[in-house]
Design a protein around this motif. Structure first.
Motif, PDB file in Angstrom:
ATOM      1  N   VAL A  74       0.857  -1.174   0.000  1.00  0.00           N
ATOM      2  CA  VAL A  74       0.000   0.000   0.000  1.00  0.00           C
ATOM      3  C   VAL A  74       0.900   1.233   0.000  1.00  0.00           C
ATOM      4  CG1 VAL A  74      -1.779   1.254   1.288  1.00  0.00           C
ATOM      5  CG2 VAL A  74      -1.732  -1.235   1.347  1.00  0.00           C
ATOM      6  N   ILE A  75       0.568   2.219  -0.825  1.00  0.00           N
ATOM      7  CA  ILE A  75       1.342   3.452  -0.908  1.00  0.00           C
ATOM      8  C   ILE A  75       0.569   4.560  -0.212  1.00  0.00           C
ATOM      9  CG2 ILE A  75       2.485   5.098  -2.453  1.00  0.00           C
ATOM     10  CD1 ILE A  75       3.445   2.200  -2.816  1.00  0.00           C
ATOM     11  N   GLY A  76       1.256   5.348   0.598  1.00  0.00           N
ATOM     12  CA  GLY A  76       0.631   6.495   1.251  1.00  0.00           C
ATOM     13  C   GLY A  76       1.576   7.671   1.251  1.00  0.00           C
ATOM     14  N   THR A  77       1.021   8.868   1.317  1.00  0.00           N
ATOM     15  CA  THR A  77       1.829  10.078   1.420  1.00  0.00           C
ATOM     16  C   THR A  77       1.486  10.799   2.717  1.00  0.00           C
ATOM     17  OG1 THR A  77       0.219  11.382   0.172  1.00  0.00           O
ATOM     18  CG2 THR A  77       1.997  10.358  -1.083  1.00  0.00           C
ATOM     19  N   ASP A  78       2.484  11.475   3.279  1.00  0.00           N
ATOM     20  CA  ASP A  78       2.331  12.208   4.537  1.00  0.00           C
ATOM     21  C   ASP A  78       1.755  11.296   5.623  1.00  0.00           C
ATOM     22  OD1 ASP A  78       2.752  14.480   6.042  1.00  0.00           O
ATOM     23  OD2 ASP A  78       0.791  15.338   5.611  1.00  0.00           O
ATOM     24  N   VAL A  79       2.457  10.191   5.872  1.00  0.00           N
ATOM     25  CA  VAL A  79       1.992   9.131   6.764  1.00  0.00           C
ATOM     26  C   VAL A  79       2.766   9.162   8.079  1.00  0.00           C
ATOM     27  CG1 VAL A  79       1.792   6.620   7.022  1.00  0.00           C
ATOM     28  CG2 VAL A  79       1.354   7.686   4.801  1.00  0.00           C
ATOM     29  N   LEU A  80       2.047   9.060   9.202  1.00  0.00           N
ATOM     30  CA  LEU A  80       2.678   9.021  10.520  1.00  0.00           C
ATOM     31  C   LEU A  80       3.257   7.639  10.809  1.00  0.00           C
ATOM     32  CD1 LEU A  80       0.457  10.924  13.111  1.00  0.00           C
ATOM     33  CD2 LEU A  80       2.829  11.378  12.500  1.00  0.00           C
ATOM     34  N   ILE A  81       4.499   7.636  11.278  1.00  0.00           N
ATOM     35  CA  ILE A  81       5.177   6.403  11.671  1.00  0.00           C
ATOM     36  C   ILE A  81       5.638   6.539  13.110  1.00  0.00           C
ATOM     37  CG2 ILE A  81       7.123   4.865  11.225  1.00  0.00           C
ATOM     38  CD1 ILE A  81       7.139   5.949   8.343  1.00  0.00           C
ATOM     39  N   ALA A  82       5.284   5.562  13.934  1.00  0.00           N
ATOM     40  CA  ALA A  82       5.739   5.535  15.324  1.00  0.00           C
ATOM     41  C   ALA A  82       7.185   5.061  15.333  1.00  0.00           C
ATOM     42  CB  ALA A  82       4.858   4.610  16.147  1.00  0.00           C
ATOM     43  N   VAL A  83       8.091   5.968  15.642  1.00  0.00           N
ATOM     44  CA  VAL A  83       9.511   5.658  15.654  1.00  0.00           C
ATOM     45  C   VAL A  83       9.955   5.209  17.046  1.00  0.00           C
ATOM     46  CG1 VAL A  83      11.804   6.674  15.339  1.00  0.00           C
ATOM     47  CG2 VAL A  83       9.993   7.183  13.710  1.00  0.00           C
ATOM     48  N   SER A  84       9.428   5.856  18.067  1.00  0.00           N
ATOM     49  CA  SER A  84       9.724   5.494  19.452  1.00  0.00           C
ATOM     50  C   SER A  84       8.581   6.005  20.315  1.00  0.00           C
ATOM     51  CB  SER A  84      11.054   6.119  19.909  1.00  0.00           C
ATOM     52  OG  SER A  84      10.904   7.515  20.126  1.00  0.00           O
ATOM     53  N   ASP A  85       8.694   5.831  21.632  1.00  0.00           N
ATOM     54  CA  ASP A  85       7.626   6.326  22.508  1.00  0.00           C
ATOM     55  C   ASP A  85       7.651   7.847  22.652  1.00  0.00           C
ATOM     56  OD1 ASP A  85       9.968   6.393  23.986  1.00  0.00           O
ATOM     57  OD2 ASP A  85       9.027   5.706  25.841  1.00  0.00           O
ATOM     58  N   LYS A  86       8.662   8.510  22.041  1.00  0.00           N
ATOM     59  CA  LYS A  86       8.753   9.973  22.089  1.00  0.00           C
ATOM     60  C   LYS A  86       8.820  10.612  20.708  1.00  0.00           C
ATOM     61  CE  LYS A  86      12.466   9.890  24.600  1.00  0.00           C
ATOM     62  NZ  LYS A  86      13.648  10.322  25.364  1.00  0.00           N
ATOM     63  N   ASN A 103      -6.066   3.518   9.686  1.00  0.00           N
ATOM     64  CA  ASN A 103      -6.547   4.667  10.449  1.00  0.00           C
ATOM     65  C   ASN A 103      -5.789   4.903  11.748  1.00  0.00           C
ATOM     66  OD1 ASN A 103      -8.622   5.437   8.620  1.00  0.00           O
ATOM     67  ND2 ASN A 103      -9.761   3.641   9.290  1.00  0.00           N
ATOM     68  N   LYS A 104      -4.515   4.570  11.740  1.00  0.00           N
ATOM     69  CA  LYS A 104      -3.670   4.889  12.886  1.00  0.00           C
ATOM     70  C   LYS A 104      -2.226   4.953  12.405  1.00  0.00           C
ATOM     71  CE  LYS A 104      -2.697   0.367  14.873  1.00  0.00           C
ATOM     72  NZ  LYS A 104      -2.700  -0.403  16.087  1.00  0.00           N
ATOM     73  N   ALA A 105      -1.351   5.420  13.265  1.00  0.00           N
ATOM     74  CA  ALA A 105       0.066   5.526  12.909  1.00  0.00           C
ATOM     75  C   ALA A 105       0.625   4.137  12.630  1.00  0.00           C
ATOM     76  CB  ALA A 105       0.846   6.193  14.028  1.00  0.00           C
ATOM     77  N   LEU A 106       1.537   4.079  11.674  1.00  0.00           N
ATOM     78  CA  LEU A 106       2.179   2.818  11.345  1.00  0.00           C
ATOM     79  C   LEU A 106       3.320   2.534  12.316  1.00  0.00           C
ATOM     80  CD1 LEU A 106       2.450   3.133   7.458  1.00  0.00           C
ATOM     81  CD2 LEU A 106       0.695   1.944   8.795  1.00  0.00           C
ATOM     82  N   SER A 107       3.593   1.266  12.524  1.00  0.00           N
ATOM     83  CA  SER A 107       4.785   0.866  13.264  1.00  0.00           C
ATOM     84  C   SER A 107       5.866   0.542  12.234  1.00  0.00           C
ATOM     85  CB  SER A 107       4.496  -0.359  14.130  1.00  0.00           C
ATOM     86  OG  SER A 107       4.355  -1.506  13.313  1.00  0.00           O
ATOM     87  N   ALA A 108       7.091   0.426  12.678  1.00  0.00           N
ATOM     88  CA  ALA A 108       8.187   0.076  11.772  1.00  0.00           C
ATOM     89  C   ALA A 108       7.935  -1.267  11.099  1.00  0.00           C
ATOM     90  CB  ALA A 108       9.506   0.055  12.535  1.00  0.00           C
ATOM     91  N   ASN A 109       7.256  -2.173  11.782  1.00  0.00           N
ATOM     92  CA  ASN A 109       6.966  -3.491  11.209  1.00  0.00           C
ATOM     93  C   ASN A 109       6.002  -3.428  10.034  1.00  0.00           C
ATOM     94  OD1 ASN A 109       8.633  -4.753  13.072  1.00  0.00           O
ATOM     95  ND2 ASN A 109       6.967  -5.090  14.516  1.00  0.00           N
ATOM     96  N   ASP A 110       5.198  -2.363   9.969  1.00  0.00           N
ATOM     97  CA  ASP A 110       4.236  -2.195   8.880  1.00  0.00           C
ATOM     98  C   ASP A 110       4.887  -1.643   7.617  1.00  0.00           C
ATOM     99  OD1 ASP A 110       1.976  -2.855  10.531  1.00  0.00           O
ATOM    100  OD2 ASP A 110       2.035  -0.822  11.347  1.00  0.00           O
ATOM    101  N   VAL A 111       6.081  -1.061   7.758  1.00  0.00           N
ATOM    102  CA  VAL A 111       6.686  -0.260   6.694  1.00  0.00           C
ATOM    103  C   VAL A 111       7.739  -1.052   5.928  1.00  0.00           C
ATOM    104  CG1 VAL A 111       8.009   1.831   6.226  1.00  0.00           C
ATOM    105  CG2 VAL A 111       6.248   1.853   7.992  1.00  0.00           C
ATOM    106  N   MET A 112       7.617  -1.030   4.600  1.00  0.00           N
ATOM    107  CA  MET A 112       8.613  -1.677   3.738  1.00  0.00           C
ATOM    108  C   MET A 112       9.629  -0.654   3.220  1.00  0.00           C
ATOM    109  SD  MET A 112       5.726  -4.125   1.895  1.00  0.00           S
ATOM    110  CE  MET A 112       6.379  -3.971   0.298  1.00  0.00           C
ATOM    111  N   LEU A 113       9.181   0.599   3.014  1.00  0.00           N
ATOM    112  CA  LEU A 113      10.039   1.647   2.465  1.00  0.00           C
ATOM    113  C   LEU A 113       9.519   3.001   2.915  1.00  0.00           C
ATOM    114  CD1 LEU A 113      12.133   2.872   0.358  1.00  0.00           C
ATOM    115  CD2 LEU A 113      10.309   2.636  -1.346  1.00  0.00           C
TER     116      LEU A 113
END
Length: 185
Positions: A74-86, A103-113
């Protein structure tokens, strides 16, 4: 009625302004309506509006990725990614796994690129953002340098950096995480 409150903090143990959870609750409540913001080490950082060149590169590359990835992601633009708890980063382009939450922020595990388009943000994209994405375990990270007309393609995150970096000039082919190739900008 509002009552004054005192927040006790231990100066020897400084805490961030906000956690990722608090940031997301504020976002979901509409606190940032009409703004582009990220959470960086607990601080809410407003992102500058982009120029046309940034938007054009974003759209062009996203369309090429969409055509190449097809049903595999899935391709998205301007997408929030949870990098850490801060830290919550807003990536310009993300290729996510098919099952990634919509409908929520992605985790690193969700992201391929993750792709960042740099017109005036090259130092940040190759500095703090690179370190954040690598620390989170984002396997593939590309930085599109509009002024230099190159794309830095990084993979194999390790110790806040990437072990493998390839520079591709505009017009040359890029290799996707699954091995397929597309023409860059």
């Amino acid at each position: 009625m509002n009552r004054p409150a005192r927040i006790d903090t231990d100066p020897a143990q400084p805490s961030p302004w906000f956690t990722a959870g608090e940031f997301l609750r504020m976002r979901d409540a509409g606190a940032f309506a009409g703004m582009r913001v990220e959470l960086v080490e607990g601080e809410i950082v407003k992102m500058m509006p982009a120029y046309l060149a940034h938007g054009e590169a974003n759209l062009t590359l996203a369309a090429r990725l969409l055509a190449a990835v097809g049903q595999a992601g899935v391709i998205g633009t301007d997408v929030l990614i949870a990098v850490s708890d801060k830290t919550m980063r807003a990536a310009d382009i993300v290729v996510a796994a098919q099952g990634a939450p919509r409908n929520k922020a992605l985790s690193a595990n969700d992201v391929m690129l993750v792709v960042e388009i740099a017109d005036s943000t090259l130092a940040e994209d190759l500095g703090a953002k690179l370190a954040d994405y690598a620390s989170a375990g984002i396997a593939h990270y590309w930085v599109v340098d509009l002024k230099g007309q190159i794309i830095q393609c990084m993979r194999a995150p390790h110790d806040g950096g990437y072990d493998d970096r390839v520079v591709v000039r505009f017009g040359e082919e890029l290799t996707l995480p699954d091995g397929r190739r597309i023409v860059g900008l």
